[in-house]
Design an enzyme around this catalytic site. Structure first.
Site, PDB file in Angstrom:
ATOM      1  N   PRO A   9       0.800  -1.229   0.000  1.00  0.00           N
ATOM      2  CG  PRO A   9      -0.845  -1.527   1.639  1.00  0.00           C
ATOM      3  CD  PRO A   9       0.433  -2.106   1.112  1.00  0.00           C
ATOM      4  CG  ASN A  10      -0.430   4.331   1.128  1.00  0.00           C
ATOM      5  OD1 ASN A  10      -1.374   4.779   0.485  1.00  0.00           O
ATOM      6  ND2 ASN A  10      -0.557   3.876   2.359  1.00  0.00           N
ATOM      7  NE  ARG A  17       3.588   7.280   2.176  1.00  0.00           N
ATOM      8  CZ  ARG A  17       3.891   6.101   2.648  1.00  0.00           C
ATOM      9  NH1 ARG A  17       4.271   5.136   1.834  1.00  0.00           N
ATOM     10  NH2 ARG A  17       3.813   5.856   3.928  1.00  0.00           N
ATOM     11  CE1 TYR A  22       8.741   5.490   2.949  1.00  0.00           C
ATOM     12  CE2 TYR A  22       7.368   7.451   3.092  1.00  0.00           C
ATOM     13  CZ  TYR A  22       7.756   6.225   3.589  1.00  0.00           C
ATOM     14  OH  TYR A  22       7.178   5.728   4.726  1.00  0.00           O
ATOM     15  CG  ASN A  73       8.617  -1.565   0.554  1.00  0.00           C
ATOM     16  OD1 ASN A  73       7.956  -1.561   1.597  1.00  0.00           O
ATOM     17  ND2 ASN A  73       9.262  -0.504   0.112  1.00  0.00           N
ATOM     18  CB  ALA A  76       1.269   0.426   6.395  1.00  0.00           C
ATOM     19  CG  HIS A  79       4.796  -2.144  10.417  1.00  0.00           C
ATOM     20  ND1 HIS A  79       6.121  -2.425  10.669  1.00  0.00           N
ATOM     21  CD2 HIS A  79       4.790  -1.212   9.431  1.00  0.00           C
ATOM     22  CE1 HIS A  79       6.878  -1.681   9.884  1.00  0.00           C
ATOM     23  NE2 HIS A  79       6.101  -0.940   9.122  1.00  0.00           N
ATOM     24  CG  ASP A  86      -0.257 -17.159   8.257  1.00  0.00           C
ATOM     25  OD1 ASP A  86       0.799 -17.187   8.933  1.00  0.00           O
ATOM     26  OD2 ASP A  86      -1.391 -17.126   8.775  1.00  0.00           O
ATOM     27  CG  HIS A  99      11.158  -1.921   5.137  1.00  0.00           C
ATOM     28  ND1 HIS A  99       9.790  -1.931   5.007  1.00  0.00           N
ATOM     29  CD2 HIS A  99      11.504  -3.070   5.762  1.00  0.00           C
ATOM     30  CE1 HIS A  99       9.322  -3.044   5.557  1.00  0.00           C
ATOM     31  NE2 HIS A  99      10.345  -3.761   6.005  1.00  0.00           N
ATOM     32  CB  ILE A 100      12.327   3.378   0.899  1.00  0.00           C
ATOM     33  CG1 ILE A 100      11.896   2.683  -0.397  1.00  0.00           C
ATOM     34  CG2 ILE A 100      13.027   4.711   0.613  1.00  0.00           C
ATOM     35  CD1 ILE A 100      10.795   3.392  -1.162  1.00  0.00           C
ATOM     36  NE  ARG A 106       9.568   6.365   9.031  1.00  0.00           N
ATOM     37  CZ  ARG A 106       8.674   6.226   8.066  1.00  0.00           C
ATOM     38  NH1 ARG A 106       8.820   5.285   7.153  1.00  0.00           N
ATOM     39  NH2 ARG A 106       7.633   7.017   7.996  1.00  0.00           N
ATOM     40  NE  ARG A 110       6.215   4.510   9.920  1.00  0.00           N
ATOM     41  CZ  ARG A 110       5.250   4.454   9.008  1.00  0.00           C
ATOM     42  NH1 ARG A 110       5.117   3.381   8.257  1.00  0.00           N
ATOM     43  NH2 ARG A 110       4.440   5.470   8.836  1.00  0.00           N
TER      44      ARG A 110
END
Length: 146
Positions: A9-10, A17, A22, A73, A76, A79, A86, A99-100, A106, A110
């Protein structure tokens, strides 16, 4: 060798963003550059992005017979998603978590990942270079474990 890159996501918002965290490159830019590097190494790199947890789970499950390694990646969902965890475990496809940003420097939430303990490795905090380091890592792992 077939490798799947999964972005959660995102990450489709990369380039706009929070560029201070990022960077300015779009996900499309990153994918094009990664595909070029992969091709130079005779690797087929498939790229997939979704803002929907179930679609990511479906993609992992449908990759069992064709993909040798996964770069993920999960954004969110790193977490929060036991279902992605699974699916990765169930697929038995080796994967690198990436992860970037440095997720460990952070916010507290996270710092916990549902993927790390099952990943063959984790790359975090090198900006978009994290993608290239993860690609090198999975190629090396798969090449040495044939």
């Amino acid at each position: 060798m077939n490798i799947l890159l999964i972005n959660g996501p995102n990450l489709n918002l990369l380039g706009t963003r929070e560029p201070e965290i990022y960077g300015n490159k779009t996900l499309n830019d990153i994918e094009k550059d990664l595909i070029k590097v992969a091709k130079e190494k005779n690797i087929n790199l498939e790229c997939f992005q979704s803002n929907h947890e179930g679609e990511i789970v479906d993609k992992i499950q449908s990759s069992v017979s064709s993909i040798h390694g996964i770069l993920i990646n999960a954004g969110a969902l790193t977490h929060t998603s036991i279902s992605i965890r699974d699916a990765l475990i169930g697929s038995k496809i080796p994967f690198v978590e990436l992860h970037i940003s440095n997720i460990f420097s952070r916010e507290e939430f996270r710092k916990e990942s549902f993927l790390t303990d099952k990943a063959i490795g984790i790359i975090s905090g090198f900006g978009i270079t994290s993608y290239f380091l993860a690609l090198e890592g999975i190629i090396e792992f798969l090449s040495s474990n044939k």
